[in-house]
Design a protein around this motif. Structure first.
Motif, PDB file in Angstrom:
ATOM      1  N   TYR A 277       0.827  -1.200   0.000  1.00  0.00           N
ATOM      2  CA  TYR A 277       0.000   0.000   0.000  1.00  0.00           C
ATOM      3  C   TYR A 277       0.862   1.251   0.000  1.00  0.00           C
ATOM      4  CZ  TYR A 277       0.209  -0.835   5.170  1.00  0.00           C
ATOM      5  OH  TYR A 277       0.601  -1.102   6.476  1.00  0.00           O
ATOM      6  N   TYR A 278       0.401   2.217  -0.786  1.00  0.00           N
ATOM      7  CA  TYR A 278       0.984   3.556  -0.795  1.00  0.00           C
ATOM      8  C   TYR A 278      -0.176   4.510  -0.536  1.00  0.00           C
ATOM      9  CZ  TYR A 278       4.629   6.951  -1.545  1.00  0.00           C
ATOM     10  OH  TYR A 278       5.568   7.926  -1.346  1.00  0.00           O
ATOM     11  N   PRO A 279      -0.420   4.799   0.719  1.00  0.00           N
ATOM     12  CA  PRO A 279      -1.638   5.546   1.078  1.00  0.00           C
ATOM     13  C   PRO A 279      -1.514   7.028   0.772  1.00  0.00           C
ATOM     14  CG  PRO A 279      -0.327   5.122   3.039  1.00  0.00           C
ATOM     15  CD  PRO A 279       0.398   4.447   1.900  1.00  0.00           C
ATOM     16  N   ALA A 280      -2.637   7.703   0.832  1.00  0.00           N
ATOM     17  CA  ALA A 280      -2.571   9.171   0.830  1.00  0.00           C
ATOM     18  C   ALA A 280      -1.822   9.540   2.098  1.00  0.00           C
ATOM     19  CB  ALA A 280      -3.984   9.739   0.847  1.00  0.00           C
ATOM     20  N   ASP A 281      -0.931  10.503   1.999  1.00  0.00           N
ATOM     21  CA  ASP A 281      -0.260  10.907   3.249  1.00  0.00           C
ATOM     22  C   ASP A 281      -0.031  12.411   3.198  1.00  0.00           C
ATOM     23  OD1 ASP A 281       2.724   9.437   1.898  1.00  0.00           O
ATOM     24  OD2 ASP A 281       2.064  11.522   1.767  1.00  0.00           O
ATOM     25  N   ARG A 282       0.466  12.927   4.283  1.00  0.00           N
ATOM     26  CA  ARG A 282       0.545  14.408   4.375  1.00  0.00           C
ATOM     27  C   ARG A 282       1.980  14.891   4.186  1.00  0.00           C
ATOM     28  NH1 ARG A 282      -2.683  12.622   8.371  1.00  0.00           N
ATOM     29  NH2 ARG A 282      -1.041  12.743   9.947  1.00  0.00           N
ATOM     30  N   LYS A 283       2.836  13.985   3.596  1.00  0.00           N
ATOM     31  CA  LYS A 283       4.256  14.440   3.537  1.00  0.00           C
ATOM     32  C   LYS A 283       4.454  15.523   2.484  1.00  0.00           C
ATOM     33  CE  LYS A 283       6.165  10.858   0.500  1.00  0.00           C
ATOM     34  NZ  LYS A 283       4.812  10.284   0.229  1.00  0.00           N
ATOM     35  N   ASP A 284       3.599  15.509   1.453  1.00  0.00           N
ATOM     36  CA  ASP A 284       3.776  16.522   0.404  1.00  0.00           C
ATOM     37  C   ASP A 284       2.399  17.089   0.031  1.00  0.00           C
ATOM     38  OD1 ASP A 284       5.426  16.579  -2.865  1.00  0.00           O
ATOM     39  OD2 ASP A 284       4.090  18.021  -1.846  1.00  0.00           O
ATOM     40  N   PRO A 285       2.141  18.335   0.421  1.00  0.00           N
ATOM     41  CA  PRO A 285       0.819  18.929   0.159  1.00  0.00           C
ATOM     42  C   PRO A 285       0.449  18.881  -1.329  1.00  0.00           C
ATOM     43  CG  PRO A 285       2.176  20.379   1.532  1.00  0.00           C
ATOM     44  CD  PRO A 285       3.082  19.274   1.074  1.00  0.00           C
ATOM     45  N   LYS A 286       1.494  18.790  -2.162  1.00  0.00           N
ATOM     46  CA  LYS A 286       1.197  18.737  -3.618  1.00  0.00           C
ATOM     47  C   LYS A 286       0.704  17.341  -4.019  1.00  0.00           C
ATOM     48  CE  LYS A 286       5.276  19.994  -5.288  1.00  0.00           C
ATOM     49  NZ  LYS A 286       5.966  20.008  -3.991  1.00  0.00           N
ATOM     50  N   LEU A 287       0.898  16.359  -3.128  1.00  0.00           N
ATOM     51  CA  LEU A 287       0.471  14.979  -3.458  1.00  0.00           C
ATOM     52  C   LEU A 287      -0.501  14.470  -2.413  1.00  0.00           C
ATOM     53  CD1 LEU A 287       3.944  13.422  -4.462  1.00  0.00           C
ATOM     54  CD2 LEU A 287       2.238  14.495  -5.959  1.00  0.00           C
ATOM     55  N   PRO A 288      -1.681  15.094  -2.304  1.00  0.00           N
ATOM     56  CA  PRO A 288      -2.639  14.682  -1.263  1.00  0.00           C
ATOM     57  C   PRO A 288      -3.170  13.256  -1.469  1.00  0.00           C
ATOM     58  CG  PRO A 288      -3.702  16.181  -2.807  1.00  0.00           C
ATOM     59  CD  PRO A 288      -2.252  16.136  -3.200  1.00  0.00           C
TER      60      PRO A 288
END
Ligand code: P6P
Length: 355
Positions: A277-288
């Motif tokens: 799994y590669y979940p939505a994460d908050r590490k990059d606001p450009k990649l929500p």
């Protein structure tokens, strides 16, 4: 169509392959014969992709020796450095398919817009989307990398293919697959009747049937996620991961395996059982919505996962049900054993706010 393996006999589409040396060409041709209305065009596209794979493989195995390592200095539409092998793989796939009259249009991870068929060539009825060399950041470290492809029928009637032809739901795929350039080079594909793996024998330059009718083992061995981003995850994903780790009495005993090369991680779980799994994460606001792309990564692998008895979700819905609206749109991805994918959706439903 009956696909069975009895003892040491291999029967697929009522053809007994036991003891035969089955090349990818022969297997695809037999599959084509099982579809009375088939014209052979899809078969030829799969041949062309297999040839591209052999050419790319000839470079990936020597990447450390020939002047093809390192970066071109350019950045692709994703803002990622384009590795020379990326560029080579991208042009090989395009040039092997641009003149055949089988495709109406192509699209590649390496190009911002759709790739039209040059006017001097005829257009055909299929659409090819591809990630020419996924995981390419691993090239310099000799880690397995891969090509992913998705094939649709065109939706428009005639003339040059359009963006609409490239923005189709994964449910409408007619074929999908990947090539993994690793300890051996394997070509894995499905046309919707089982998932089949072929291994390249470099000494003769042929892909031979090595993994007919691949099914994800019912008992999963691995979970694959980049734990380094744990502090960016949602509550649901964090709790799901703890469940997979056997915490809070879940009883699961899965090992963590994460290569950081999607095709390699998917391939291992397909054969051994597991969830990536590669979940939505908050590490990059450009990649929500996470890092992985829907059209030429998540959707084709979801097609394979489902035809191998598994599942693929964005955490809330089936990947193959998602209607793309942009060519390079990204999606969270949970893919592998059906029960583990369903469990991810359960944790996300319970602990994460609906978007
Ligand atoms: P991270 C490789 O760059 C890739 O696109 C996929 O092949 C892989 O699954 C993912 O990125 C790894 O990303 O953020 O864990 O390094």
């Amino acid at each position: 169509m009956v696909n069975t393996i009895k003892g040491d006999s291999i029967i697929h589409n009522d053809v007994d392959y036991s003891g035969k040396i089955v090349t990818i060409e022969r297997f695809i041709l037999e599959e084509q014969r099982a579809h009375p209305t088939a014209t052979g065009t899809l078969t030829s596209i799969l041949y062309d992709i297999a040839l591209a794979a052999k050419i790319i493989a000839s470079k990936t195995t020597k990447a450390g020796l020939v002047e093809i390592l390192g970066s071109t200095g350019r950045k692709n539409v994703q803002g990622e450095r384009v590795q020379k092998l990326d560029e080579f793989a991208d042009s090989v796939i395009y040039r092997l398919n641009d003149h055949t009259g089988r495709l109406a249009v192509m699209a590649s991870e390496e190009h911002p817009d759709i790739l039209p068929i040059p006017e001097r060539y005829p257009v055909g009825k299929y659409v090819l989307l591809y990630d020419p060399l996924d995981g390419s950041s691993n090239i310099d470290y000799n880690v397995s990398i891969g090509t992913i492809f998705a094939i649709y029928r065109r939706k428009t009637q005639d003339g040059p293919g359009t963006l609409e032809d490239c923005l189709q739901k994964g449910d409408d795929l007619v074929a999908a697959g990947y090539i993994i350039y690793g300890s051996s080079t394997m070509f894995v594909y499905s046309t919707g009747v089982g998932v089949h793996g072929f291994t390249l024998d470099r000494s003769v330059g042929e892909f031979f049937l090595s993994h007919p009718d691949i099914r994800i083992p019912a008992k999963a061995k691995y979970y694959s996620v980049n734990q380094g981003y744990e502090h960016y995850w949602s509550e649901g994903v964090r709790r799901y991961t703890e469940w997979l780790q056997g915490k809070n009495g879940s009883g699961k005993k899965l090992s963590l395996r994460y290569i950081g090369s999607l095709v390699a991680d998917f391939h291992r779980n397909l054969l051994a059982g597991g969830v990536f799994y590669y979940p939505a994460d908050r590490k990059d606001p450009k990649l929500p919505h996470g890092k992985l792309r829907l059209a030429y990564e998540a959707a084709p692998l979801a097609f394979l996962a489902e035809h191998a008895g598994g599942a693929a979700s964005d955490g809330r819905q089936r990947i193959l049900d998602i209607q793309p609206t942009q060519l390079h749109q990204r999606t969270p991805l949970f893919i592998g054993n059906s029960d583990l994918v369903a469990k991810a959706e359960e944790f996300i439903r319970e602990y994460d706010q609906a978007e």
